[in-house]
Each structure stands twice: as structure tokens, then as C-alpha cells.
Scaffold this motif. Structure first.
Motif, PDB file in Angstrom:
ATOM      1  N   PHE A 186       0.836  -1.206   0.000  1.00  0.00           N
ATOM      2  CA  PHE A 186       0.000   0.000   0.000  1.00  0.00           C
ATOM      3  C   PHE A 186       0.870   1.256   0.000  1.00  0.00           C
ATOM      4  N   PHE A 187       1.907   1.246   0.820  1.00  0.00           N
ATOM      5  CA  PHE A 187       2.822   2.393   0.882  1.00  0.00           C
ATOM      6  C   PHE A 187       3.453   2.675  -0.474  1.00  0.00           C
ATOM      7  N   LEU A 188       3.904   1.626  -1.171  1.00  0.00           N
ATOM      8  CA  LEU A 188       4.554   1.812  -2.463  1.00  0.00           C
ATOM      9  C   LEU A 188       3.597   2.358  -3.512  1.00  0.00           C
ATOM     10  N   ILE A 189       2.343   1.932  -3.473  1.00  0.00           N
ATOM     11  CA  ILE A 189       1.358   2.445  -4.424  1.00  0.00           C
ATOM     12  C   ILE A 189       1.123   3.937  -4.196  1.00  0.00           C
ATOM     13  N   VAL A 190       0.965   4.314  -2.928  1.00  0.00           N
ATOM     14  CA  VAL A 190       0.752   5.732  -2.604  1.00  0.00           C
ATOM     15  C   VAL A 190       1.978   6.551  -2.972  1.00  0.00           C
ATOM     16  N   MET A 191       3.162   6.049  -2.624  1.00  0.00           N
ATOM     17  CA  MET A 191       4.403   6.763  -2.913  1.00  0.00           C
ATOM     18  C   MET A 191       4.610   6.920  -4.420  1.00  0.00           C
ATOM     19  N   THR A 192       4.346   5.867  -5.174  1.00  0.00           N
ATOM     20  CA  THR A 192       4.516   5.912  -6.621  1.00  0.00           C
ATOM     21  C   THR A 192       3.565   6.924  -7.247  1.00  0.00           C
TER      22      THR A 192
ATOM     23  N   ILE B  46      19.500   1.755 -11.953  1.00  0.00           N
ATOM     24  CA  ILE B  46      20.269   1.858 -13.200  1.00  0.00           C
ATOM     25  C   ILE B  46      19.864   0.774 -14.186  1.00  0.00           C
ATOM     26  N   ALA B  47      19.562  -0.405 -13.667  1.00  0.00           N
ATOM     27  CA  ALA B  47      19.182  -1.528 -14.539  1.00  0.00           C
ATOM     28  C   ALA B  47      17.889  -1.259 -15.297  1.00  0.00           C
ATOM     29  N   HIS B  48      17.075  -0.301 -14.830  1.00  0.00           N
ATOM     30  CA  HIS B  48      15.802  -0.018 -15.487  1.00  0.00           C
ATOM     31  C   HIS B  48      15.901   1.091 -16.535  1.00  0.00           C
ATOM     32  N   ILE B  49      17.089   1.639 -16.746  1.00  0.00           N
ATOM     33  CA  ILE B  49      17.290   2.553 -17.864  1.00  0.00           C
ATOM     34  C   ILE B  49      17.055   1.766 -19.161  1.00  0.00           C
ATOM     35  N   PRO B  50      16.322   2.267 -20.150  1.00  0.00           N
ATOM     36  CA  PRO B  50      15.992   3.681 -20.403  1.00  0.00           C
ATOM     37  C   PRO B  50      14.586   4.120 -20.018  1.00  0.00           C
ATOM     38  N   THR B  51      13.904   3.445 -19.090  1.00  0.00           N
ATOM     39  CA  THR B  51      12.602   3.944 -18.638  1.00  0.00           C
ATOM     40  C   THR B  51      12.854   5.036 -17.590  1.00  0.00           C
ATOM     41  N   TYR B  52      13.303   6.202 -18.083  1.00  0.00           N
ATOM     42  CA  TYR B  52      13.794   7.256 -17.205  1.00  0.00           C
ATOM     43  C   TYR B  52      12.715   7.815 -16.276  1.00  0.00           C
ATOM     44  N   ASN B  53      11.460   7.821 -16.715  1.00  0.00           N
ATOM     45  CA  ASN B  53      10.422   8.422 -15.875  1.00  0.00           C
ATOM     46  C   ASN B  53      10.051   7.570 -14.670  1.00  0.00           C
ATOM     47  N   THR B  54      10.610   6.366 -14.565  1.00  0.00           N
ATOM     48  CA  THR B  54      10.326   5.524 -13.393  1.00  0.00           C
ATOM     49  C   THR B  54      11.556   5.325 -12.502  1.00  0.00           C
ATOM     50  N   LEU B  55      12.665   5.996 -12.805  1.00  0.00           N
ATOM     51  CA  LEU B  55      13.893   5.737 -12.066  1.00  0.00           C
ATOM     52  C   LEU B  55      13.765   6.079 -10.579  1.00  0.00           C
ATOM     53  N   ALA B  56      13.103   7.179 -10.256  1.00  0.00           N
ATOM     54  CA  ALA B  56      12.916   7.540  -8.843  1.00  0.00           C
ATOM     55  C   ALA B  56      12.085   6.473  -8.134  1.00  0.00           C
ATOM     56  N   VAL B  57      11.065   5.967  -8.822  1.00  0.00           N
ATOM     57  CA  VAL B  57      10.230   4.903  -8.253  1.00  0.00           C
ATOM     58  C   VAL B  57      11.052   3.633  -8.072  1.00  0.00           C
ATOM     59  N   ASN B  58      11.875   3.299  -9.068  1.00  0.00           N
ATOM     60  CA  ASN B  58      12.704   2.097  -8.981  1.00  0.00           C
ATOM     61  C   ASN B  58      13.655   2.162  -7.782  1.00  0.00           C
ATOM     62  N   PHE B  59      14.247   3.327  -7.560  1.00  0.00           N
ATOM     63  CA  PHE B  59      15.169   3.470  -6.427  1.00  0.00           C
ATOM     64  C   PHE B  59      14.416   3.310  -5.101  1.00  0.00           C
ATOM     65  N   ALA B  60      13.265   3.971  -4.991  1.00  0.00           N
ATOM     66  CA  ALA B  60      12.498   3.909  -3.744  1.00  0.00           C
ATOM     67  C   ALA B  60      11.987   2.501  -3.472  1.00  0.00           C
ATOM     68  N   THR B  61      11.483   1.829  -4.499  1.00  0.00           N
ATOM     69  CA  THR B  61      11.012   0.461  -4.296  1.00  0.00           C
ATOM     70  C   THR B  61      12.174  -0.460  -3.943  1.00  0.00           C
ATOM     71  N   GLY B  62      13.341  -0.206  -4.544  1.00  0.00           N
ATOM     72  CA  GLY B  62      14.519  -0.999  -4.211  1.00  0.00           C
ATOM     73  C   GLY B  62      14.866  -0.895  -2.743  1.00  0.00           C
ATOM     74  N   LEU B  63      14.720   0.296  -2.171  1.00  0.00           N
ATOM     75  CA  LEU B  63      14.973   0.481  -0.743  1.00  0.00           C
ATOM     76  C   LEU B  63      14.007  -0.353   0.106  1.00  0.00           C
ATOM     77  N   VAL B  64      12.746  -0.354  -0.285  1.00  0.00           N
ATOM     78  CA  VAL B  64      11.740  -1.120   0.459  1.00  0.00           C
ATOM     79  C   VAL B  64      12.000  -2.616   0.360  1.00  0.00           C
ATOM     80  N   PHE B  65      12.287  -3.093  -0.857  1.00  0.00           N
ATOM     81  CA  PHE B  65      12.550  -4.518  -1.032  1.00  0.00           C
ATOM     82  C   PHE B  65      13.775  -4.955  -0.220  1.00  0.00           C
ATOM     83  N   ALA B  66      14.818  -4.113  -0.245  1.00  0.00           N
ATOM     84  CA  ALA B  66      16.041  -4.446   0.500  1.00  0.00           C
ATOM     85  C   ALA B  66      15.789  -4.411   2.011  1.00  0.00           C
TER      86      ALA B  66
END
Length: 228
Positions: free
Chosen positions: A94-100, A177-197
Motif C-alpha cells: 500500500f505504501f509503495l502504491i501511494v508513494m509511486t 540503473i538496470a531499469h534505464i531507459p525507462t527514465y520516468n520511473t527511475l525515482a520509483v525504482n530506487f524507492a522500491t529498491g529500498l523497500v525490497f532491501a
């Protein structure tokens, strides 16, 4: 499980080379172009490419990180977790959906849209077969191999060597970085990576992260299709 590192720098470098050189060149470029010519640019091509990436990551982990020292899959976090953590799985999703939603809405203020190559591939043909392939790829295949590699291997490696903070940042940055070239989701990818880790840190199992990752992708995919 103690946060000890069962792998050396050579194994780290080999797996990083595969993830950020071999996979992008051989699978995401050469194989993708071949599949696009054979099947056309659509979900069948994307699905087969996703399966190829999963095979590359999982086999690389096995032959480079596990087999040489006869390590089990538990070393990359494939283990049970406390049943009580199911509540936090729901909470983190739920947090990730709201944050995204907040991040993407903020980006629209700067003229950055929601669409990228992945969403265009999904929405180009909304047949039931393509929708099923989209869910299989985004909600089953990708969460499994990405969590095994980015959290199960990379996070543990950095965690043992540099501590929790640097491990969170480094593994999430590489995931982004692995999600390049979907540049408009990079901030989301980093934040979700923090949660998963962080989930892996707290449970010492990648299964909760796989479940959150899968549910998160499924919800985003559902709304992407619904709003098309």
C-alpha cells in the motif's frame, strides 16, 4: 543467518558484468531485435526476452555464486519468514502504491508523462493473451529473478562488507540503473529498491520482497490497463 559474505570480489565483478554488460547487449539488444523481427514488437517478444533474462540471472547466480562452494539457495534468501510479516507485506505494498502515485504526479508537473516503452508495449494490444503474458512477466518472472539478484546476492554482499545503509543505497541504485531507459520511473525504482532491501534486512528472506514486488507490479499493471 548472519550477514557474512560467502562470496569474493571476483564473483561480484563477474555477476555485475553479466547483469550490466552481457544481459543488455546480448538479450536486451541482440535477442530483442531478433525477436522483434520474428514476432513483431509486442508482448510475445517482450515475454520471451523476460524469460531469457530470468534464465541468465538465475543460471549465473547458480554457477558463479552457489555451485563453486556448494552453497544452497538459502544463501540468497530463499527461506521461510515469520507468518506475522504478512501484515507488513500488505502495508508495504500500500505504501509503495501511494508513494509511486505521489512521485509520478510530481513528475507530471515537470512535463514528464506516465508512458514509457513498457507501458506502450502492454497497451498496444489488450487481447486476453497479451494481458496474461504481461501479468506473467511483470508479476511472476521479473520479481523472482530481480529479488534473487539485487537483494539476495547484491544486498547481502554490500551488507556484509559495508553495513546496512550503504547496502540499501548501493543495491537500490544498481536496481534503478538496470531499469534505464525507462527514465520516468527511475525515482520509483530506487524507492522500491529500498523497500525490497529493507524487507530482506528484516526477514532475512527474499520471499516477502518477491511478494511485495509482485503485488506492486500487479496493481500498477491493472491500473495501466484499466486507464487505457
Amino acid at each position: 543467518m548472519e550477514w557474512k559474505n560467502p562470496w569474493n570480489k571476483k564473483q561480484l565483478i563477474c555477476l555485475l558484468f553479466i547483469a550490466f554488460a552481457v544481459v543488455p547487449i546480448v538479450i536486451e539488444y541482440v535477442l530483442k531485435n531478433a525477436l522483434d523481427l520474428l514476432l513483431g514488437e509486442g508482448m510475445p517478444s517482450a515475454m520471451l526476452m523476460g524469460i531469457a533474462m530470468a534464465a541468465a540471472f538465475i543460471l549465473s547466480l547458480y554457477y558463479i555464486a552457489l555451485k563453486p562452494d556448494r552453497l544452497s539457495w538459502r544463501e540468497i534468501g530463499i527461506s521461510r519468514f515469520a507468518p506475522a510479516y504478512w501484515i507488513q507485506i500488505a502495508g508495504w505494498t500500500f505504501f509503495l502504491i501511494v508513494m509511486t502515485s505521489a512521485i509520478m504526479e510530481t513528475l507530471t508537473w515537470f512535463g514528464v508523462g506516465y508512458e514509457n516503452t513498457k507501458t506502450k508495449t502492454i497497451t498496444a494490444d489488450l487481447s486476453w493473451l497479451n494481458i496474461a503474458m504481461s501479468f506473467a512477466s511483470a508479476c511472476i518472472v521479473s520479481p523472482i529473478y530481480e529479488e534473487m539478484f539485487y537483494r539476495g546476492f547484491l544486498y547481502r554482499w554490500f551488507r556484509a562488507e559495508f553495513g546496512v545503509v550503504w547496502a540499501l543505497v548501493a543495491s537500490s541504485a544498481l536496481f534503478m540503473i538496470a531499469h534505464i531507459p525507462t527514465y520516468n520511473t527511475l525515482a520509483v525504482n530506487f524507492a522500491t529498491g529500498l523497500v525490497f532491501a529493507w524487507t530482506y534486512e528484516k526477514t532475512q528472506s527474499i520471499i516477502p520482497a518477491v511478494l511485495i514486488h509482485s503485488l506492486f507490479n500487479a496493481i500498477l499493471l491493472f491500473f495501466t490497463i484499466l486507464l487505457t
